[in-house]
Design a protein around this motif. Structure first.
Motif, PDB file in Angstrom:
ATOM      1  N   PRO A 168       0.836  -1.210   0.000  1.00 21.93           N
ATOM      2  CA  PRO A 168       0.000   0.000   0.000  1.00 21.93           C
ATOM      3  C   PRO A 168       0.869   1.258   0.000  1.00 21.93           C
ATOM      4  O   PRO A 168       0.971   1.977   1.002  1.00 21.93           O
ATOM      5  N   LEU A 169       1.475   1.547  -1.124  1.00 31.35           N
ATOM      6  CA  LEU A 169       2.486   2.602  -1.196  1.00 31.35           C
ATOM      7  C   LEU A 169       1.946   3.967  -0.774  1.00 31.35           C
ATOM      8  O   LEU A 169       2.675   4.773  -0.182  1.00 31.35           O
ATOM      9  N   THR A 170       0.670   4.245  -1.070  1.00 28.29           N
ATOM     10  CA  THR A 170       0.129   5.566  -0.712  1.00 28.29           C
ATOM     11  C   THR A 170      -0.049   5.722   0.796  1.00 28.29           C
ATOM     12  O   THR A 170      -0.351   6.821   1.261  1.00 28.29           O
ATOM     13  N   ASN A 171       0.153   4.643   1.556  1.00 25.47           N
ATOM     14  CA  ASN A 171       0.048   4.735   3.010  1.00 25.47           C
ATOM     15  C   ASN A 171       1.383   5.033   3.691  1.00 25.47           C
ATOM     16  O   ASN A 171       1.417   5.264   4.896  1.00 25.47           O
ATOM     17  N   PHE A 172       2.474   5.000   2.913  1.00 26.98           N
ATOM     18  CA  PHE A 172       3.799   5.143   3.491  1.00 26.98           C
ATOM     19  C   PHE A 172       4.305   6.581   3.395  1.00 26.98           C
ATOM     20  O   PHE A 172       3.750   7.412   2.666  1.00 26.98           O
ATOM     21  N   ALA A 173       5.409   6.839   4.101  1.00 22.60           N
ATOM     22  CA  ALA A 173       6.083   8.129   3.988  1.00 22.60           C
ATOM     23  C   ALA A 173       6.781   8.219   2.631  1.00 22.60           C
ATOM     24  O   ALA A 173       7.215   7.204   2.086  1.00 22.60           O
ATOM     25  N   PRO A 174       6.894   9.437   2.069  1.00 24.38           N
ATOM     26  CA  PRO A 174       7.539   9.584   0.750  1.00 24.38           C
ATOM     27  C   PRO A 174       8.942   8.985   0.701  1.00 24.38           C
ATOM     28  O   PRO A 174       9.313   8.370  -0.300  1.00 24.38           O
ATOM     29  N   GLU A 175       9.713   9.131   1.779  1.00 28.21           N
ATOM     30  CA  GLU A 175      11.070   8.608   1.787  1.00 28.21           C
ATOM     31  C   GLU A 175      11.073   7.078   1.703  1.00 28.21           C
ATOM     32  O   GLU A 175      11.918   6.485   1.033  1.00 28.21           O
ATOM     33  N   GLN A 176      10.101   6.437   2.363  1.00 25.82           N
ATOM     34  CA  GLN A 176      10.022   4.984   2.301  1.00 25.82           C
ATOM     35  C   GLN A 176       9.587   4.522   0.924  1.00 25.82           C
ATOM     36  O   GLN A 176      10.097   3.521   0.400  1.00 25.82           O
ATOM     37  N   VAL A 177       8.653   5.246   0.315  1.00 27.10           N
ATOM     38  CA  VAL A 177       8.217   4.904  -1.042  1.00 27.10           C
ATOM     39  C   VAL A 177       9.387   4.994  -2.017  1.00 27.10           C
ATOM     40  O   VAL A 177       9.572   4.124  -2.881  1.00 27.10           O
ATOM     41  N   GLU A 178      10.201   6.010  -1.872  1.00 29.47           N
ATOM     42  CA  GLU A 178      11.374   6.156  -2.736  1.00 29.47           C
ATOM     43  C   GLU A 178      12.332   4.992  -2.543  1.00 29.47           C
ATOM     44  O   GLU A 178      12.875   4.446  -3.514  1.00 29.47           O
ATOM     45  N   ARG A 179      12.534   4.570  -1.296  1.00 32.30           N
ATOM     46  CA  ARG A 179      13.425   3.434  -1.034  1.00 32.30           C
ATOM     47  C   ARG A 179      12.867   2.147  -1.648  1.00 32.30           C
ATOM     48  O   ARG A 179      13.611   1.349  -2.227  1.00 32.30           O
ATOM     49  N   ILE A 180      11.572   1.953  -1.514  1.00 24.83           N
ATOM     50  CA  ILE A 180      10.944   0.749  -2.059  1.00 24.83           C
ATOM     51  C   ILE A 180      11.055   0.727  -3.579  1.00 24.83           C
ATOM     52  O   ILE A 180      11.443  -0.284  -4.178  1.00 24.83           O
ATOM     53  N   MET A 181      10.718   1.842  -4.224  1.00 23.32           N
ATOM     54  CA  MET A 181      10.758   1.887  -5.682  1.00 23.32           C
ATOM     55  C   MET A 181      12.192   1.723  -6.199  1.00 23.32           C
ATOM     56  O   MET A 181      12.427   1.035  -7.208  1.00 23.32           O
ATOM     57  N   ALA A 182      13.147   2.347  -5.515  1.00 25.83           N
ATOM     58  CA  ALA A 182      14.555   2.200  -5.915  1.00 25.83           C
ATOM     59  C   ALA A 182      15.004   0.744  -5.766  1.00 25.83           C
ATOM     60  O   ALA A 182      15.737   0.208  -6.609  1.00 25.83           O
ATOM     61  N   ARG A 183      14.525   0.096  -4.700  1.00 27.27           N
ATOM     62  CA  ARG A 183      14.879  -1.311  -4.494  1.00 27.27           C
ATOM     63  C   ARG A 183      14.257  -2.188  -5.570  1.00 27.27           C
ATOM     64  O   ARG A 183      14.906  -3.118  -6.079  1.00 27.27           O
ATOM     65  N   TYR A 184      13.014  -1.908  -5.952  1.00 31.32           N
ATOM     66  CA  TYR A 184      12.390  -2.654  -7.039  1.00 31.32           C
ATOM     67  C   TYR A 184      13.230  -2.559  -8.317  1.00 31.32           C
ATOM     68  O   TYR A 184      13.487  -3.565  -8.985  1.00 31.32           O
ATOM     69  N   MET A 185      13.622  -1.356  -8.663  1.00 34.03           N
ATOM     70  CA  MET A 185      14.385  -1.181  -9.900  1.00 34.03           C
ATOM     71  C   MET A 185      15.750  -1.861  -9.815  1.00 34.03           C
ATOM     72  O   MET A 185      16.270  -2.371 -10.812  1.00 34.03           O
ATOM     73  N   GLU A 186      16.319  -1.878  -8.612  1.00 36.73           N
ATOM     74  CA  GLU A 186      17.592  -2.569  -8.417  1.00 36.73           C
ATOM     75  C   GLU A 186      17.424  -4.076  -8.579  1.00 36.73           C
ATOM     76  O   GLU A 186      18.296  -4.758  -9.133  1.00 36.73           O
TER      77      GLU A 186
END
Length: 241
Positions: A139-157
């Motif tokens: 539920p990405l819209t429930n997280f803090a922006p910094e955590q969403v950025e970390r998650i998305m960066a990890r996905y791309m990695e």
């Protein structure tokens, strides 16, 4: 005696009821990390797993935020023989249910031994594996922006070049939050949308609307670009040394 009094309960209906109640309990514990009050519907699960139907070759697949396994159950039969599946779920009660699902699913493609459930956050997943497909139920819209950025960066990695990432966002949440949320919460939600919009502009290959879900949702497909030709050439030179 009437047939309906002696017939056994529909196992699929019973499972759905159990999963529904489980979701409600976990949402009551922490709605922010559970993210919904009901499991994903079959139409949403099919849209999220669509990249797997485009290939018959063995694939490495990661599902993050799998919950009670509504998407996992649709995903497994689409795996070709020789595929690998990693399921990430931080909630210990959901993770236990997912382990049972993966271990007992009657899948014909030889999945046992090539599937694992990891009770952790995807940002903390320790692996050298790179994936052809990542399916995100977080539920990405429930997280803090910094955590969403970390998650998305990890996905791309974690994606191989050319690999696909799918995720969903419920329709109407932005307007609802604007009416009911505090100013700080509305700002957090807007900042998360900005993070996601940046990834969409850079990587998105399509967006689909799934009305047959509770609530309706948009499904996004993103793709990590293939390495540019000059990068592949430089890799061959280095590898040949």
């Amino acid at each position: 005696m009437n047939d309906w009094t002696t017939s056994s309960p529909d196992p699929v209906l019973a499972r759905r009821r159990t999963e529904g109640w489980m979701f409600l309990r976990e949402a009551a514990r922490d709605l922010r990390t559970t993210g919904a009050i009901a499991p994903s519907g079959k139409a949403l699960a099919r849209a999220l797993t669509d990249p797997l139907r485009a290939t018959a070759r063995p694939s490495a697949v990661l599902e993050a935020g799998a919950g009670t396994g509504a998407v996992t159950r649709v995903l497994i039969p689409q795996l070709s023989r020789g595929s690998r599946l990693d399921v990430v779920e931080a909630n210990p009660r959901f993770a236990a249910r997912l382990r049972h699902l993966v271990a007992t699913h009657p899948h014909p493609a030889g999945l046992p031994g090539r599937a694992a459930v990891h009770q952790t956050y995807v940002e903390h997943l320790s692996t050298e594996q790179r994936y052809d497909v990542i399916v995100s139920g977080l539920p990405l819209t429930n997280f803090a922006p910094e955590q969403v950025e970390r998650i998305m960066a990890r996905y791309m990695e974690l994606l191989r070049p050319g690999g696909a990432l799918t995720y969903f966002a419920y329709i109407g949440t932005r307007g609802a939050r604007a009416l009911t949320a505090s100013r700080a919460e509305a700002r957090r939600h807007a900042e998360v949308n900005e993070v996601m919009a940046a990834y969409q502009r850079r990587y998105a290959t399509g967006r689909w609307t799934v009305w047959a879900n509770l609530p309706p949702a948009h499904v996004w497909h993103l793709r990590r670009p293939l390495a540019p030709p000059h990068d592949r050439e430089s890799h061959r030179v280095v590898a040949g040394r």
